[in-house]
Write an enzyme that holds these catalytic residues in place. Structure first.
Site: not given
Ligand SMILES: *Cc1c(COP(=O)(O)O)cnc(C)c1O
Length: 396
Positions: A139, A225, A254
């Site tokens: 994700f 990520d 985040k």
């Molecule tokens: C939450 C998340 C995203 C997306 O972040 P947003 O601020 O909601 O666009 C991308 N990668 C990972 C691993 C995430 O947990």
């Protein structure tokens, strides 16, 4: 303005939400009005111990005095000026992030997906290629580029026509599969060091370093990520630090601003955009950067990285010792630091609802995984309460 605090006022908010907001979220009928530490309060004055933490955002808890103070001070001085001029908080935060991550340069944006977009563009620009390798279960966000490297059918299905063509998905936790998938068109491999949304999937030790070596050998970039795993969540500043792996490009968001919207992409020396190749109006705005600096200061002063490691180990060992893992409905207990997944053999909706009735907020991801990502300031007694409620309600 006074908060809604009667039943009819609260119901009016729910009605308006349905009328005026696109129904992209399914939510319980609870109106949150205030928070402190790891606790939230609703419009009827009910208190909840929060193990969702704004989805791994509120590392310093709700309304940490140091974060609140920093934001208030900055609001009085300057909220926004655009990136056409210098501002001090932005430069200070960049320096701090470079030191914390071991990366070399920063690009600021406002969310996770945006930092992934920046990473994909940057990888394309520096390699001249457009192929990406991502993991099954990954994700990375919902904008077109980020969604292209996100695996879930339910996220992609209505948008396939819009997505990048050159993306290959390989099994997670299988370095050989990445080696086999790399070809002459591959710009980069993109991975979460622990998969969050697909249910706190922790890869084997050595996986990330094996992938690092493969990428280096084949001349392909590695994008990590750390949007969900960053800022102490897994018991190290960044999850990559467990294995001492350094990516070429890294995405964070985040927990970076403890709740103010901010994201960033970082890269190693020589991997960078030039003027006009990328931009963001709000990116690195002084208010968000002050909040991030204050949040990082709290993590440092209160030892929240170590606290996450300790409390996470405590939580897992208590749940194991008390036999939660051997209950029929529990498939697996796993996690690192305060990023914990309890995988069930059936959907966790009812357990989430029951926990809520007992004043504990938990979140269900990938249908069957209870994900616990509480603020890192959560108290041990609060955690004990969470443990006893989970043990009361996960009974079969
Ligand atoms: C939450 C998340 C995203 C997306 O972040 P947003 O601020 O909601 O666009 C991308 N990668 C990972 C691993 C995430 O947990």
């Amino acid at each position: 303005m006074r908060d809604a605090n009667t039943e009819s006022e609260t119901e009016a908010v729910f009605d308006k939400e349905r009328r005026y907001i696109m129904q992209t979220y399914r939510r319980p009928r609870i109106l949150m009005v205030a928070g402190e530490g790891a606790r939230l309060r609703d419009s009827y004055g009910n208190e909840y111990i929060d193990c969702v933490g704004g989805i791994a955002v509120n590392v310093t808890g709700y309304c940490h005095p140091a974060v609140v103070e920093a934001i208030k001070e900055q609001v009085d001085k300057l909220i926004h000026v655009s990136n056409l001029y210098y501002t001090e908080p932005q430069v200070e935060l960049a320096e701090k992030l470079v030191h914390l991550t071991g990366m070399n340069k920063v690009f600021f944006c406002n969310s996770g997906a945006e930092s992934v977009e920046a990473a994909l563009k940057l990888a394309t620009k520096v390699t001249g290629k457009s192929g990406f390798i991502a993991a099954e279960g990954s994700f990375h966000g919902r904008t077109a580029g980020a969604l292209s490297v996100t695996a879930g059918h339910k996220f992609r299905r209505a948008f396939e026509q819009l997505l990048l063509r050159g993306v290959k998905f390989v099994p997670y936790n299988d370095a050989d599969a990445i080696e086999d998938a790399i070809d002459g068109d591959t710009a980069a491999v993109i991975l979460e060091p622990i998969q969050g949304e697909s249910g706190v999937i922790v890869p084997s030790d050595g996986y990330l370093s094996a992938v690092r070596d493969i990428c280096t050998d084949k001349g392909v970039l590695l994008i990590l990520d750390e949007i969900q795993t960053g800022f102490g969540r897994t018991g190290r500043w960044f999850c990559k630090d467990h294995e001492g792996v350094q990516p070429d490009i890294m995405t964070i968001a985040k927990a970076l601003g403890s709740g103010l919207p901010i994201g960033a992409m970082l890269a190693l020396e020589g991997i960078e955009f030039e003027t006009s190749e990328h931009a963001s109006t709000f990116g690195g705005n002084p208010l968000a950067c002050r909040a991030a600096l204050a949040s990082i200061g709290v993590i440092e002063r209160e030892g929240l990285v170590e606290r996450s490691a300790e409390l996470g180990a405590y939580l897992l060992s208590r749940l194991r010792a008390d036999g939660l893992a051997s209950r029929g409905v529990v498939k697996e207990l796993r996690g690192r630091g305060l990023m914990i997944g309890i995988e069930l053999l059936e959907p966790c909706t009812e357990i989430v609802d029951e926990a809520l009735r007992r004043g504990i907020l938990i979140n269900c991801t990938a249908d069957k995984v209870i994900r616990l990502v509480p603020p890192l300031v959560i108290g041990r007694e609060e955690l004990d309460r969470v443990i006893s409620v989970l043990e009361e309600i996960i009974i079969v």
